[in-house]
Scaffold this motif. Structure first.
Motif, PDB file in Angstrom:
ATOM      1  N   VAL A 276      28.901  39.933  43.853  1.00 59.50           N
ATOM      2  CA  VAL A 276      28.950  39.830  45.317  1.00 59.50           C
ATOM      3  C   VAL A 276      29.842  38.675  45.738  1.00 59.50           C
ATOM      4  CG1 VAL A 276      27.579  39.289  47.372  1.00 59.50           C
ATOM      5  CG2 VAL A 276      26.711  40.929  45.704  1.00 59.50           C
ATOM      6  N   ASN A 277      29.723  37.536  45.064  1.00 61.56           N
ATOM      7  CA  ASN A 277      30.571  36.377  45.377  1.00 61.56           C
ATOM      8  C   ASN A 277      32.046  36.698  45.154  1.00 61.56           C
ATOM      9  OD1 ASN A 277      28.328  34.871  46.017  1.00 61.56           O
ATOM     10  ND2 ASN A 277      28.248  33.764  44.085  1.00 61.56           N
ATOM     11  N   ALA A 278      32.335  37.411  44.069  1.00 63.66           N
ATOM     12  CA  ALA A 278      33.723  37.768  43.773  1.00 63.66           C
ATOM     13  C   ALA A 278      34.289  38.684  44.857  1.00 63.66           C
ATOM     14  CB  ALA A 278      33.809  38.446  42.406  1.00 63.66           C
ATOM     15  N   GLU A 279      33.500  39.686  45.281  1.00 62.87           N
ATOM     16  CA  GLU A 279      33.961  40.611  46.318  1.00 62.87           C
ATOM     17  C   GLU A 279      34.170  39.899  47.641  1.00 62.87           C
ATOM     18  OE1 GLU A 279      34.986  43.672  46.511  1.00 62.87           O
ATOM     19  OE2 GLU A 279      34.813  43.996  44.364  1.00 62.87           O
ATOM     20  N   GLN A 280      33.246  39.009  47.969  1.00 64.95           N
ATOM     21  CA  GLN A 280      33.371  38.277  49.237  1.00 64.95           C
ATOM     22  C   GLN A 280      34.608  37.378  49.220  1.00 64.95           C
ATOM     23  OE1 GLN A 280      29.819  36.156  50.353  1.00 64.95           O
ATOM     24  NE2 GLN A 280      30.789  35.137  52.072  1.00 64.95           N
ATOM     25  N   ALA A 281      34.825  36.692  48.105  1.00 63.26           N
ATOM     26  CA  ALA A 281      36.006  35.826  47.992  1.00 63.26           C
ATOM     27  C   ALA A 281      37.292  36.653  48.037  1.00 63.26           C
ATOM     28  CB  ALA A 281      35.929  35.019  46.697  1.00 63.26           C
ATOM     29  N   ARG A 282      37.263  37.833  47.437  1.00 61.57           N
ATOM     30  CA  ARG A 282      38.441  38.701  47.470  1.00 61.57           C
ATOM     31  C   ARG A 282      38.772  39.108  48.900  1.00 61.57           C
ATOM     32  NH1 ARG A 282      39.457  43.827  48.140  1.00 61.57           N
ATOM     33  NH2 ARG A 282      37.258  44.363  48.265  1.00 61.57           N
ATOM     34  N   GLU A 283      37.744  39.496  49.662  1.00 58.28           N
ATOM     35  CA  GLU A 283      37.968  39.900  51.049  1.00 58.28           C
ATOM     36  C   GLU A 283      38.496  38.740  51.889  1.00 58.28           C
ATOM     37  OE1 GLU A 283      34.342  41.519  52.468  1.00 58.28           O
ATOM     38  OE2 GLU A 283      34.360  43.238  51.098  1.00 58.28           O
ATOM     39  N   ALA A 288      41.013  31.781  44.051  1.00 58.44           N
ATOM     40  CA  ALA A 288      40.496  30.927  42.978  1.00 58.44           C
ATOM     41  C   ALA A 288      38.991  31.134  42.798  1.00 58.44           C
ATOM     42  CB  ALA A 288      40.798  29.463  43.285  1.00 58.44           C
ATOM     43  N   GLU A 289      38.254  31.198  43.931  1.00 59.98           N
ATOM     44  CA  GLU A 289      36.811  31.431  43.866  1.00 59.98           C
ATOM     45  C   GLU A 289      36.519  32.825  43.320  1.00 59.98           C
ATOM     46  OE1 GLU A 289      38.447  30.154  46.306  1.00 59.98           O
ATOM     47  OE2 GLU A 289      37.457  28.336  47.049  1.00 59.98           O
ATOM     48  N   CYS A 290      37.333  33.793  43.722  1.00 61.73           N
ATOM     49  CA  CYS A 290      37.167  35.166  43.246  1.00 61.73           C
ATOM     50  C   CYS A 290      37.346  35.226  41.731  1.00 61.73           C
ATOM     51  CB  CYS A 290      38.178  36.072  43.944  1.00 61.73           C
ATOM     52  SG  CYS A 290      38.243  37.751  43.294  1.00 61.73           S
ATOM     53  N   ILE A 291      38.360  34.555  41.233  1.00 63.36           N
ATOM     54  CA  ILE A 291      38.633  34.561  39.792  1.00 63.36           C
ATOM     55  C   ILE A 291      37.485  33.912  39.026  1.00 63.36           C
ATOM     56  CG2 ILE A 291      40.125  33.534  38.015  1.00 63.36           C
ATOM     57  CD1 ILE A 291      42.464  33.960  40.067  1.00 63.36           C
ATOM     58  N   ALA A 292      36.978  32.784  39.539  1.00 62.58           N
ATOM     59  CA  ALA A 292      35.873  32.097  38.872  1.00 62.58           C
ATOM     60  C   ALA A 292      34.643  32.997  38.778  1.00 62.58           C
ATOM     61  CB  ALA A 292      35.540  30.808  39.612  1.00 62.58           C
ATOM     62  N   GLY A 294      34.564  36.359  39.012  1.00 63.83           N
ATOM     63  CA  GLY A 294      34.854  37.516  38.170  1.00 63.83           C
ATOM     64  C   GLY A 294      34.781  37.185  36.682  1.00 63.83           C
ATOM     65  N   GLU A 295      35.316  36.032  36.309  1.00 63.62           N
ATOM     66  CA  GLU A 295      35.245  35.610  34.904  1.00 63.62           C
ATOM     67  C   GLU A 295      33.793  35.372  34.490  1.00 63.62           C
ATOM     68  OE1 GLU A 295      37.498  35.762  32.810  1.00 63.62           O
ATOM     69  OE2 GLU A 295      39.458  35.476  33.747  1.00 63.62           O
ATOM     70  N   ALA A 296      32.983  34.866  35.413  1.00 61.33           N
ATOM     71  CA  ALA A 296      31.565  34.634  35.113  1.00 61.33           C
ATOM     72  C   ALA A 296      30.844  35.957  34.850  1.00 61.33           C
ATOM     73  CB  ALA A 296      30.894  33.888  36.268  1.00 61.33           C
ATOM     74  N   VAL A 297      31.227  37.014  35.580  1.00 65.58           N
ATOM     75  CA  VAL A 297      30.629  38.336  35.346  1.00 65.58           C
ATOM     76  C   VAL A 297      30.886  38.777  33.907  1.00 65.58           C
ATOM     77  CG1 VAL A 297      30.778  40.788  35.928  1.00 65.58           C
ATOM     78  CG2 VAL A 297      30.739  39.084  37.743  1.00 65.58           C
ATOM     79  N   LEU A 298      32.125  38.618  33.447  1.00 60.38           N
ATOM     80  CA  LEU A 298      32.477  39.043  32.093  1.00 60.38           C
ATOM     81  C   LEU A 298      31.762  38.208  31.032  1.00 60.38           C
ATOM     82  CD1 LEU A 298      36.313  39.695  32.495  1.00 60.38           C
ATOM     83  CD2 LEU A 298      34.430  41.324  32.661  1.00 60.38           C
ATOM     84  N   ARG A 299      31.547  36.929  31.329  1.00 62.11           N
ATOM     85  CA  ARG A 299      30.830  36.079  30.370  1.00 62.11           C
ATOM     86  C   ARG A 299      29.357  36.476  30.264  1.00 62.11           C
ATOM     87  NH1 ARG A 299      33.616  31.923  32.903  1.00 62.11           N
ATOM     88  NH2 ARG A 299      31.738  31.290  34.025  1.00 62.11           N
ATOM     89  N   VAL A 314      37.983  43.452  39.897  1.00 63.25           N
ATOM     90  CA  VAL A 314      38.135  42.405  40.909  1.00 63.25           C
ATOM     91  C   VAL A 314      39.103  41.320  40.424  1.00 63.25           C
ATOM     92  CG1 VAL A 314      36.223  40.880  40.211  1.00 63.25           C
ATOM     93  CG2 VAL A 314      36.806  41.097  42.621  1.00 63.25           C
ATOM     94  N   LEU A 315      39.132  41.067  39.118  1.00 57.53           N
ATOM     95  CA  LEU A 315      40.079  40.079  38.584  1.00 57.53           C
ATOM     96  C   LEU A 315      41.508  40.595  38.655  1.00 57.53           C
ATOM     97  CD1 LEU A 315      38.078  38.746  35.511  1.00 57.53           C
ATOM     98  CD2 LEU A 315      38.730  37.444  37.536  1.00 57.53           C
TER      99      LEU A 315
END
Length: 498
Positions: A276-283, A288-292, A294-299, A314-315
């Motif tokens: 949700v944070n990644a999508e919101q940052a993307r919109e 930078a926040e979106c990338i952080a 998105g990477e956390a999702v993969l981890r 999203v990344l």
């Protein structure tokens, strides 16, 4: 063993006080019980109100009054039968069967109740019980058309269910599904049938259909922590983390410390929040926040394919927006290896444009169109890519100033001043001065285009607003690009830099 009142009165001290309290409590309970006994007039009133609500289709209100009437007279078989029919209308089949069974205990020859119970058994897939009820009815009413019709369907349904179980045993799920669907036309409330079809859908990789059946199982059982857990798992498997989180919370409402739901909830809550944070940052274009996020999702999710797809997707978008095109292309590839998606193809194309790979970008936009013929972004992207490809043969104003395409006006002006100071012709002599003059003209042109919102928009769309062939009106048109300066030579003025 309870003591007589005379013995209680003989107890002394604290024990006497305790005994007195118990006596008062018993008296209070007795009085409450006496007050709760409804009069015949009250019962009749509840029955009339229940009938009125039933006529208006307000089943829950009708049920409330039938409850009150049954509490007033628990042995009135007609009242029990009415409540049973309301239960049935509300889909509460288990309670309906209980009421119909109680009616038959009170009045065994009440055929309507036996027929209703038989129908409930049939629709619940309980064929043996249905046969018993219908047999009894046909002994008394051998020409009952409705019962004869139902009865004729039971033996074939029993045989078909046996065949379905054999197909499932041999993993022939494709043929089992349509046969279960036929059984559900006869027995829509049969939990085993819906559960079997749900499992078959899972086996053929149709999770959405499986979820639809599991929701019906939950509705029919009315308390299924296992059902909510399975639905949450399936939703998570197809990448719907937010819906999965809602479902797992339903499980925890029944059992806050459920051994399967609670651990899954802890993991799911973390991953869903990051998505949700990644999508919101993307919109919000906070790349930078979106990338952080998105990477956390993969981890945090190293295994579940579709959740990782959402992370890569999203990344792909946000690395492109941040002009980290190499990383963007890798994330886009990871996403497309999992599932072909028009949006990802378009994001990949934008990343390819950022690396000036125009032919590849056009092919990527075309791949998006192959998936979605009406995709406007892909159609416009192809035209933009062709214009940028043509433009690449001319000046690139961003490259001239050494700024990103996302640079702000302040950053552009700052880069312009630095470049203008470096390439001012007064700093050079002879042949170098000619090179510097050309550079200086390009720098001034870049500043004019990139600090003017309309001209910059045109340039970003693949048009050079200073190109006479584009039929655009701009500052550098005419015989000389510095014709708008009042002095004869553009290099007779001085720059002053702080």
């Amino acid at each position: 063993m309870a003591l007589p009142l005379s013995d209680l009165l003989m107890i002394g001290g604290g024990e006497k006080k305790l005994a007195a309290c118990l006596v008062l409590l018993l008296l209070e309970l007795f009085l409450e019980g006496a007050e709760s006994t409804a009069s015949p007039a009250d019962i009749e009133n509840h029955l009339e109100l229940g009938k009125e609500f039933l006529a208006r289709g307000q089943l829950s209100d009708a049920l409330t009054h039938y409850h009150a009437a049954v509490e007033g007279d628990a042995n009135n078989y007609l009242t029990l039968f009415k409540r049973g029919t309301v239960y049935l209308a509300l889909g509460k089949t288990r309670f309906a069967v209980q009421d119909f069974s109680r009616v038959l205990e009170l009045k065994p020859d009440f055929t309507a109740a036996r027929i209703q119970r038989g129908v409930v058994h049939m629709k619940s897939g309980e064929y043996e019980q249905a046969i018993q009820d219908f047999d009894q009815v046909l002994l008394e009413e051998p020409n009952n058309g409705l019962v004869l019709e139902h009865y004729s369907r039971l033996a074939p349904a029993q045989e078909q269910w046996v065949l379905v179980q054999q197909l499932i045993q041999y993993s022939d799920h494709q043929n089992a599904i349509p046969m279960i669907t036929q059984l559900l036309e006869i027995s829509p409330w049969a939990v085993p049938f819906r559960q079997a079809r749900s499992d078959a859908y899972i086996a053929i990789n149709d999770p959405l259909s499986a979820i639809a059946d599991l929701r019906q199982v939950n509705r029919l059982t009315q308390d299924s922590t296992e059902g909510h857990y399975k639905i949450a798992q399936l939703l998570y498997t197809i990448g719907h983390a937010t819906n999965a989180l809602k479902e797992i919370r339903e499980c925890l409402k029944f059992d806050p410390e459920h051994k399967l739901c609670f651990p899954f909830y802890k993991k799911l809550r973390k991953v869903e929040k990051q998505l949700v944070n990644a999508e919101q940052a993307r919109e919000e274009k906070q790349f930078a926040e979106c990338i952080a996020a998105g990477e956390a999702v993969l981890r945090n999710e190293p295994e579940e394919t579709m959740i990782r797809y959402e992370g890569h997707k999203v990344l792909c978008t946000c690395y492109t927006g941040d002009e980290q095109f190499g990383k963007a292309l890798q994330q886009c590839k990871e996403a497309l290896d999992i599932m072909k998606d028009a949006q990802v193809y378009c994001d990949r194309a934008d990343a390819l444009l950022g690396t000036e790979m125009y032919d590849d970008a056009i092919h990527s936009f075309q791949a998006a169109l192959d998936l979605e013929e009406s995709n406007t972004r892909a159609k416009e992207g192809i035209q933009r890519a062709k214009k940028l490809q043509k433009q690449s043969e001319r000046r690139d104003y961003y490259k001239i100033l050494g700024v990103k395409r996302s640079a702000s006006k302040q950053e552009i002006v700052k880069a312009y001043r630095k470049a203008a100071q470096k390439w001012h012709p007064d700093n050079f002599r002879d042949e170098e001065k000619k090179v510097a003059e050309k550079k200086f003209i390009d720098i001034a042109a870049a500043k004019e285009v990139l600090t003017d919102p309309e001209k910059r928009r045109q340039f970003d769309n693949g048009e050079d607003p200073l190109d006479p062939e584009s039929n655009q009106r701009g500052g550098f048109h005419g015989e000389h690009p510095f014709g708008h300066f009042q002095h004869g030579s553009p290099f007779q003025f001085k720059f002053h830099f702080n």
